[in-house]
Enzyme design. Structure first.
Site, PDB file in Angstrom:
ATOM      1  CE  LYS A  11      -3.503  -3.599  -1.384  1.00  0.00           C
ATOM      2  NZ  LYS A  11      -3.717  -4.022   0.023  1.00  0.00           N
ATOM      3  N   PRO A  94       4.024   5.034  -0.799  1.00  0.00           N
ATOM      4  CG  PRO A  94       3.154   5.224   1.348  1.00  0.00           C
ATOM      5  CD  PRO A  94       2.922   5.658  -0.052  1.00  0.00           C
ATOM      6  CB  ALA A  97       2.563   1.783   2.856  1.00  0.00           C
ATOM      7  N   GLY A  98       1.194  -1.460   2.780  1.00  0.00           N
ATOM      8  CA  GLY A  98      -0.112  -2.098   2.707  1.00  0.00           C
ATOM      9  C   GLY A  98      -1.012  -1.475   1.671  1.00  0.00           C
ATOM     10  CG  LEU A  99      -1.111   2.203   1.089  1.00  0.00           C
ATOM     11  CD1 LEU A  99      -0.559   3.632   1.060  1.00  0.00           C
ATOM     12  CD2 LEU A  99      -2.611   2.212   1.397  1.00  0.00           C
ATOM     13  N   GLY A 102       3.902  -1.716  -5.252  1.00  0.00           N
ATOM     14  CA  GLY A 102       4.657  -2.554  -6.181  1.00  0.00           C
ATOM     15  C   GLY A 102       3.749  -3.300  -7.140  1.00  0.00           C
ATOM     16  CB  SER A 103       0.552  -5.094  -6.622  1.00  0.00           C
ATOM     17  OG  SER A 103       1.064  -6.058  -5.725  1.00  0.00           O
ATOM     18  CG  ASP A 136      -2.452  -7.031  -3.328  1.00  0.00           C
ATOM     19  OD1 ASP A 136      -3.389  -7.791  -3.029  1.00  0.00           O
ATOM     20  OD2 ASP A 136      -1.766  -6.434  -2.480  1.00  0.00           O
TER      21      ASP A 136
END
Length: 281
Positions: A11, A94, A97-99, A102-103, A136
């Site tokens: 995301k 990655p 990474a703020g993406l 994991g969520s 998230d």
């Protein structure tokens, strides 16, 4: 059914407003969030014993510290199912990474095990479980375009954006989400951008979206990690608009076409950054 394969989509935060620190330690946020084509691949294989086994690529934990593992364990506890699973996880998103990698993995495990274990959970029940796993995770279960509120557990679907091409650039620094949020209170309040982004979504044009990007955590992360500011400056000069995603360090820019994205990708490869060309999903 003996196995199920899924993709766990990353995301990005198109706009992120941080409102306040809550009594429970989390921060109250409003954010417009979007899934993108960058994805991890998961294969869930049924085990007759209650064992949960996680096998994955990359330097990530393979036990309770991994959200995918915790998702399976929580679902097992919630449903009292006597079955287990072997989770084969191929990482592409990655880490840190703020993406939301994991969520996304955790949400995919909840969705996949609902089928594999024949649990018959409704979307609402799955969302409740996802909310216990992380901020998230409920959004990652739903995907698309959405407004996230609260600490992230309140998700309101929005009209689909259509296809946008993006260039994601991740400077090779380790960013702590907790550190960025702790430092946020020491900075002047940023300009709220979520309402402006909601209006831009109604216009459905790349330029309107690009001009409405914003993230209140970006000045904080840029101060703590100058590499974030360097990437933002570069992308800001070569795209329609750029912003950091989440708590960083990844910055993405919106471009007009895949061809333009590929050309920019080649230019970025000479820098000490990781680069991904993606589209909205």
């Amino acid at each position: 059914m003996q196995a199920v394969s899924l993709k766990a989509y990353a995301k990005i935060n198109l706009a992120l407003d941080v409102l306040r620190r809550r009594e429970d330690g989390y921060h109250e946020i409003r954010s417009v969030v979007q899934t993108i084509s960058l994805a991890d691949d998961l294969r869930l294989i049924l085990k007759d014993s209650p064992e949960i086994q996680l096998v994955c690529t990359g330097d990530v934990p393979r036990d309770e510290r991994n959200l995918a593992y915790r998702a399976a364990r929580l679902l097992q506890e919630e449903t009292q199912i006597p079955k287990g699973v072997r989770i084969e996880l191929e990482k592409t998103i990655p880490v840190g990474a703020g993406l939301g990698g994991g969520s996304a993995d955790a949400a995919a495990v909840v969705k996949g095990l609902n089928d594999l274990w024949e649990l018959g959970l409704s979307e609402r029940e799955m969302l409740r479980i996802c909310a216990r796993l992380g901020s998230d995770v409920p959004f990652c279960l739903l995907g698309g375009t959405a407004l996230m509120q609260g600490r992230g557990e309140v998700v309101e679907p929005l009209p689909r954006l259509g296809e946008l091409w993006l260039v994601l650039v991740r400077p090779r620094v380790q960013v702590s989400t907790a550190q960025v949020y702790r430092a946020w209170s020491q900075f002047p309040p940023g300009q709220p951008m979520v309402d402006r982004m909601l209006e831009a979504i109604r216009l459905r044009t790349p330029m309107a979206i690009a001009q409405s990007l914003g993230n209140m955590l970006e000045p904080v992360a840029s101060c703590l990690f100058p590499e974030v500011a360097q990437v933002k400056w570069f992308l800001g000069n070569h795209t329609l608009g750029a912003v950091m995603s989440g708590s960083g360090p990844t910055v993405f820019g919106i471009v007009e076409s895949e061809e333009e994205a590929r050309d920019l990708e080649e230019r970025i490869k000479s820098h000490p950054w990781d680069v991904f060309v993606v589209r909205t999903v």
